[in-house]
Design a protein around this motif. Structure first.
Motif, mmCIF file in Angstrom:
data_model
loop_
_atom_site.group_PDB
_atom_site.id
_atom_site.type_symbol
_atom_site.label_atom_id
_atom_site.label_comp_id
_atom_site.label_asym_id
_atom_site.label_seq_id
_atom_site.Cartn_x
_atom_site.Cartn_y
_atom_site.Cartn_z
ATOM 1 N N LEU A 1 0.734 -1.059 0.144
ATOM 2 C CA LEU A 1 0.018 0.003 -0.138
ATOM 3 C C LEU A 1 0.928 1.166 0.150
ATOM 4 O O LEU A 1 0.563 2.076 -0.606
ATOM 5 N N MET A 2 2.107 1.215 0.819
ATOM 6 C CA MET A 2 2.720 2.385 0.705
ATOM 7 C C MET A 2 3.501 2.781 -0.570
ATOM 8 O O MET A 2 3.436 3.934 -1.089
ATOM 9 N N ILE A 3 4.169 1.584 -1.065
ATOM 10 C CA ILE A 3 4.500 1.957 -2.429
ATOM 11 C C ILE A 3 3.692 2.104 -3.574
ATOM 12 O O ILE A 3 4.035 3.093 -4.372
ATOM 13 N N PHE A 4 2.613 1.473 -3.575
ATOM 14 C CA PHE A 4 1.537 1.902 -4.604
ATOM 15 C C PHE A 4 1.185 3.268 -4.486
ATOM 16 O O PHE A 4 1.105 4.021 -5.402
ATOM 17 N N TYR A 5 0.488 3.724 -3.361
ATOM 18 C CA TYR A 5 0.106 4.981 -3.294
ATOM 19 C C TYR A 5 1.217 5.992 -3.224
ATOM 20 O O TYR A 5 0.970 7.091 -3.807
ATOM 21 N N GLY A 6 2.347 5.807 -2.501
ATOM 22 C CA GLY A 6 3.462 6.795 -2.449
ATOM 23 C C GLY A 6 3.771 6.867 -4.021
ATOM 24 O O GLY A 6 4.157 8.061 -4.223
ATOM 25 N N PHE B 1 -1.270 -3.827 -12.691
ATOM 26 C CA PHE B 1 -0.297 -4.934 -12.785
ATOM 27 C C PHE B 1 1.029 -4.526 -12.740
ATOM 28 O O PHE B 1 1.778 -5.121 -12.037
ATOM 29 N N VAL B 2 1.347 -3.414 -13.227
ATOM 30 C CA VAL B 2 2.594 -2.850 -13.173
ATOM 31 C C VAL B 2 3.050 -2.583 -11.898
ATOM 32 O O VAL B 2 4.255 -2.830 -11.285
ATOM 33 N N ALA B 3 2.306 -1.782 -11.002
ATOM 34 C CA ALA B 3 2.450 -1.605 -9.789
ATOM 35 C C ALA B 3 2.818 -2.784 -8.802
ATOM 36 O O ALA B 3 3.648 -2.572 -8.046
ATOM 37 N N GLY B 4 1.653 -3.704 -9.065
ATOM 38 C CA GLY B 4 1.927 -5.041 -8.106
ATOM 39 C C GLY B 4 3.204 -5.801 -8.344
ATOM 40 O O GLY B 4 4.008 -6.217 -7.553
ATOM 41 N N THR B 5 3.410 -5.949 -9.866
ATOM 42 C CA THR B 5 4.647 -6.639 -10.171
ATOM 43 C C THR B 5 6.074 -5.988 -9.599
ATOM 44 O O THR B 5 6.826 -6.701 -9.071
ATOM 45 N N ALA B 6 5.941 -4.752 -9.867
ATOM 46 C CA ALA B 6 7.105 -3.887 -9.353
ATOM 47 C C ALA B 6 7.379 -3.956 -7.778
ATOM 48 O O ALA B 6 8.616 -4.302 -7.246
ATOM 49 N N THR B 7 6.088 -3.846 -7.276
ATOM 50 C CA THR B 7 6.144 -3.999 -5.505
ATOM 51 C C THR B 7 6.659 -5.236 -5.052
ATOM 52 O O THR B 7 7.361 -5.267 -4.212
ATOM 53 N N LEU B 8 6.214 -6.269 -5.706
ATOM 54 C CA LEU B 8 6.601 -7.459 -5.260
ATOM 55 C C LEU B 8 7.897 -7.978 -5.466
ATOM 56 O O LEU B 8 8.840 -8.435 -4.731
ATOM 57 N N GLY B 9 8.366 -7.651 -6.777
ATOM 58 C CA GLY B 9 9.865 -7.936 -6.963
ATOM 59 C C GLY B 9 10.744 -6.991 -6.064
ATOM 60 O O GLY B 9 11.625 -7.412 -5.679
ATOM 61 N N PHE B 10 10.221 -5.910 -5.739
ATOM 62 C CA PHE B 10 11.064 -4.986 -4.858
ATOM 63 C C PHE B 10 11.332 -5.393 -3.534
ATOM 64 O O PHE B 10 12.344 -5.669 -2.613
ATOM 65 N N ILE B 11 10.057 -5.989 -3.049
ATOM 66 C CA ILE B 11 10.015 -6.667 -1.713
ATOM 67 C C ILE B 11 10.952 -7.768 -1.599
ATOM 68 O O ILE B 11 11.646 -8.092 -1.013
ATOM 69 N N PHE B 12 10.539 -8.757 -2.616
ATOM 70 C CA PHE B 12 11.234 -9.985 -2.368
ATOM 71 C C PHE B 12 12.823 -10.075 -2.772
ATOM 72 O O PHE B 12 13.280 -11.046 -2.621
ATOM 73 N N GLY B 13 13.158 -8.949 -3.521
ATOM 74 C CA GLY B 13 14.480 -8.850 -3.847
ATOM 75 C C GLY B 13 15.417 -8.558 -2.530
ATOM 76 O O GLY B 13 16.414 -9.100 -2.500
#
Length: 231
Positions: free
Chosen positions: A69-74, A96-108
């Motif tokens: 939520l922070m990354i998407f809305y921020g 889709f772009v936001a969710g994919t990028a966020t999950l990739g950033f988190i699990f990175g």
């Protein structure tokens, strides 16, 4: 239960395709962040080690839903603030772009520690021997470090992949039309939430089971010629 699912199952399975796409692309992004992060954590630069340490500590210390939520809305606010300064209009980030990028950033962040541990598990003598034979750093990385790193990283990599697949359920909260979102719509229409969420649980279980079998085969492939020591 099956009769109830019959009319909605095709839509749920279409959502499964979206879920698998998010998982695969997120994994690719996470691998990039993980490799860069591991290289930074093992580098001689104090600044690089500090930045990578802050990244992994913060991300692993916060819940995935809060980060989503922070990354998407921020990110949405930041992009639109920049667009306003440049004289552009409102920019709506694709879920889709936001969710994919966020999950990739988190699990990175998680893969950073997985890859770092895998590299540290390689005996230093092998790397020193490669340099002694006249191999360049790139050749040592490609011929000595990479193959063994993959073997050591597979168990942790498998665990992160399974957690990531399950974490894709969180992407529905930012509006992505995935399997969870469609199950929610179906359960609201039929007032049978248990039926649809139980079906979703079975589908996730099937995906993770197939993933475990595939990763087990991959682990055996990279462990060929390695002697197992039992204590």
């Amino acid at each position: 239960m099956l009769r109830m699912l019959y009319g909605y199952l095709p839509a749920v399975l279409e959502g499964l395709v979206t879920t698998l796409k998010v998982s695969a692309l997120s994994l690719a992004i996470a691998c990039v962040f993980g490799l860069v992060g591991a290289a930074a954590r093992l580098s001689e630069s104090r600044i690089a080690r500090l930045l990578a340490g802050v990244y992994t500590t913060l991300i692993r210390g916060l819940p995935e839903l809060v980060l989503m939520l922070m990354i998407f809305y921020g990110g949405q606010m930041g992009v639109n603030a920049l667009s306003d300064r440049l004289g552009g209009g409102y920019v709506d980030i694709d879920p889709f772009v936001a969710g994919t990028a966020t999950l990739g950033f988190i699990f990175g962040a998680y893969l950073t520690e997985t890859f770092r541990g895998a590299i540290l598990a390689i005996p230093k003598g092998q790397i020193e021997a490669g340099h002694a034979f006249g191999l360049t750093r790139l050749q040592v990385a490609r011929r000595i470090v990479a193959p063994q790193m993959v073997r050591h990283a597979i168990p942790g990599f498998a665990n992160n992949w399974l957690v990531m697949v399950k974490a894709t359920a969180l992407v529905s909260v930012i509006g992505l039309d995935d399997m969870m979102h469609r199950a929610g719509l179906a359960s609201a229409s039929t007032r049978q939430p248990f039926t649809f969420y139980a079906a979703i649980a079975c589908i996730y279980l099937a995906v993770t089971t197939v993933s475990l079998l595939a990763l087990h085969v991959l682990e055996k492939r990279f462990s060929l010629g390695v002697r197992r020591v039992d204590f």
